[in-house]
Design a protein around this motif. Structure first.
Motif, PDB file in Angstrom:
ATOM      1  N   PHE B  89      88.668  19.545  41.962  1.00 32.09           N
ATOM      2  CA  PHE B  89      87.566  20.489  42.120  1.00 32.09           C
ATOM      3  C   PHE B  89      86.388  20.145  41.212  1.00 32.09           C
ATOM      4  CE2 PHE B  89      89.093  24.633  44.324  1.00 32.09           C
ATOM      5  CZ  PHE B  89      89.512  23.883  45.406  1.00 32.09           C
ATOM      6  N   ARG B  90      86.695  19.710  39.995  1.00 29.90           N
ATOM      7  CA  ARG B  90      85.600  19.308  39.096  1.00 29.90           C
ATOM      8  C   ARG B  90      84.800  18.156  39.699  1.00 29.90           C
ATOM      9  NH1 ARG B  90      87.679  17.765  33.389  1.00 29.90           N
ATOM     10  NH2 ARG B  90      85.577  18.172  32.628  1.00 29.90           N
ATOM     11  N   ALA B  91      85.531  17.149  40.193  1.00 30.54           N
ATOM     12  CA  ALA B  91      84.850  15.972  40.747  1.00 30.54           C
ATOM     13  C   ALA B  91      83.992  16.372  41.953  1.00 30.54           C
ATOM     14  CB  ALA B  91      85.876  14.917  41.142  1.00 30.54           C
ATOM     15  N   ARG B 135      86.362  22.545  54.643  1.00 28.84           N
ATOM     16  CA  ARG B 135      87.701  22.135  55.094  1.00 28.84           C
ATOM     17  C   ARG B 135      88.273  21.042  54.191  1.00 28.84           C
ATOM     18  NH1 ARG B 135      85.697  23.083  60.499  1.00 28.84           N
ATOM     19  NH2 ARG B 135      84.891  20.963  60.613  1.00 28.84           N
ATOM     20  N   ALA B 136      87.405  20.148  53.695  1.00 27.41           N
ATOM     21  CA  ALA B 136      87.871  19.077  52.799  1.00 27.41           C
ATOM     22  C   ALA B 136      88.406  19.668  51.492  1.00 27.41           C
ATOM     23  CB  ALA B 136      86.743  18.086  52.516  1.00 27.41           C
ATOM     24  N   LEU B 141      93.431  21.705  48.341  1.00 28.28           N
ATOM     25  CA  LEU B 141      94.337  22.789  47.933  1.00 28.28           C
ATOM     26  C   LEU B 141      95.694  22.646  48.623  1.00 28.28           C
ATOM     27  CD1 LEU B 141      91.974  25.917  47.947  1.00 28.28           C
ATOM     28  CD2 LEU B 141      93.119  24.928  45.953  1.00 28.28           C
ATOM     29  N   ARG B 142      95.663  22.273  49.902  1.00 31.83           N
ATOM     30  CA  ARG B 142      96.929  22.118  50.640  1.00 31.83           C
ATOM     31  C   ARG B 142      97.761  20.990  50.052  1.00 31.83           C
ATOM     32  NH1 ARG B 142      94.108  23.139  56.160  1.00 31.83           N
ATOM     33  NH2 ARG B 142      94.330  25.409  56.304  1.00 31.83           N
ATOM     34  N   SER B 154      98.212  30.108  47.696  1.00 26.85           N
ATOM     35  CA  SER B 154      96.968  29.852  46.954  1.00 26.85           C
ATOM     36  C   SER B 154      96.039  28.905  47.701  1.00 26.85           C
ATOM     37  CB  SER B 154      97.276  29.247  45.586  1.00 26.85           C
ATOM     38  OG  SER B 154      97.999  30.143  44.795  1.00 26.85           O
ATOM     39  N   ALA B 155      96.599  28.166  48.651  1.00 25.11           N
ATOM     40  CA  ALA B 155      95.791  27.204  49.402  1.00 25.11           C
ATOM     41  C   ALA B 155      95.059  27.937  50.524  1.00 25.11           C
ATOM     42  CB  ALA B 155      96.677  26.096  49.955  1.00 25.11           C
ATOM     43  N   SER B 156      94.174  28.850  50.135  1.00 23.43           N
ATOM     44  CA  SER B 156      93.438  29.654  51.114  1.00 23.43           C
ATOM     45  C   SER B 156      91.953  29.372  50.984  1.00 23.43           C
ATOM     46  CB  SER B 156      93.702  31.140  50.872  1.00 23.43           C
ATOM     47  OG  SER B 156      92.872  31.610  49.825  1.00 23.43           O
ATOM     48  N   ALA B 157      91.170  29.979  51.880  1.00 31.11           N
ATOM     49  CA  ALA B 157      89.725  29.753  51.859  1.00 31.11           C
ATOM     50  C   ALA B 157      89.057  30.367  50.624  1.00 31.11           C
ATOM     51  CB  ALA B 157      89.100  30.343  53.122  1.00 31.11           C
TER      52      ALA B 157
END
Lengths: 205, 205
Positions: B89-91, B135-136, B141-142, B154-157
């Protein structure tokens, strides 16, 4: 104001109605043409008012825009706490969503879109309209901390920014404000998990 | 393409440079004048290209805007996972912030600001530029859930929307993208707390 200058009640009411027509004309013109292309002349024409009447109350176009927006956004002072932070945030978010959906969202987006060309008005909006409302939300968090509902550390700017960011982004993505159900989802899934309960930070009972 | 139509390598390179100059001219004109006031004529003039060259590659103004933006936004495909969701997420946020700061932010805000007047281009941006990138992020997250770093729930929008909402709002409020330190704060204080670790949902060991 002396007695001589004080207009009769009916006339004063008429003046406020005229001012309100000018504010509304400014918002309509803004969404229709963009900030850069709005003229005080066009606003006066639309409101059925004299150009001099506009300048009497709002020396600049920026003053009129800010004042007109102030009149359609929920007041930052109206937030009496219901005694539960979730209800406080729901009520505030619903009021803001309604205002965005009516016209404030289009007006704000129009101004944001012209920030590079008209930076002063965007900065005035942040300073005079956005920040006071963010402070009001933070104050609700502080009250929740004071009554022991959340930790003092949870009363930070972050939950406020998350909530308002989701609201703004929703408007940007969809061109409409979120409905009540969507607001609840944002609050329950994104804002509430950021607020820690005091007991959870203590040792297990 | 037949041999006869195939241009020599040098000429093809020249054409891509010309296309790139047209894309850049579109972005510059857009921020300067707003979408409604940009003309293909003005873009061609600014790029030093023929109007017919523009129409050859982009049948409409909207096509050119989307393509030009696509070329300055980070690719939605470039997100190889580093194996830790916080680093992923940081990247991604840093790449997006850099792109917003350079010019994409001004372009996106300009288009958002004209949504009411030009809804089709705003919707095309959502569909062709924003959603693929969301989506990426969801895919990252997935992957984190698949390797057991976070729960499947937790792998939600929501964490994706929180992150992008904070980024967008920051740009709207400040007219600049957040710096690396501010991005880390958003991620650590707003996004990561929304991700549950699998062990925390199980019974205490």
């Amino acid at each position: 104001m002396t007695d001589r200058e004080s207009p009769p009640r009916a006339k004063r009411r008429g003046r406020e109605a005229m001012r309100q027509a000018i504010r509304q004309a400014m918002l309509d013109e803004l969404v229709e043409h963009g900030y850069g292309d709005v003229s005080i002349e066009g606003v006066a024409l639309r409101a059925g008012a004299a150009k001099t009447s506009v300048y009497r109350y709002w020396p600049t176009k920026e003053d009129l825009v800010i004042d007109a927006l102030e009149h359609v956004l929920p007041s930052p002072e109206g937030h009496e706490s219901a005694g539960r932070i979730r209800e406080d945030f729901r009520a505030a978010a619903r009021m803001m969503a309604r205002s965005l959906a009516e016209q404030a969202g289009d007006v704000l987006m129009t101004l944001v879109g012209e920030r590079r060309r008209h930076p002063a008005v965007a900065e005035a909006i942040m300073e005079r309209l956005i920040r006071p409302r963010q402070r009001a939300m933070l104050e609700l968090l502080r009250q929740a901390a004071a009554r022991g509902e959340i930790t003092a550390g949870s009363a930070s700017a972050i939950p406020v920014l998350v909530g308002s960011g989701l609201l703004l982004q929703h408007f940007m993505h969809h061109g409409t404000a979120p409905d009540d159900e969507q607001i609840d989802e944002y609050i329950d899934q994104a804002v509430m998990p950021l607020l820690a309960r005091p007991e959870s930070s203590g040792p297990p009972a």
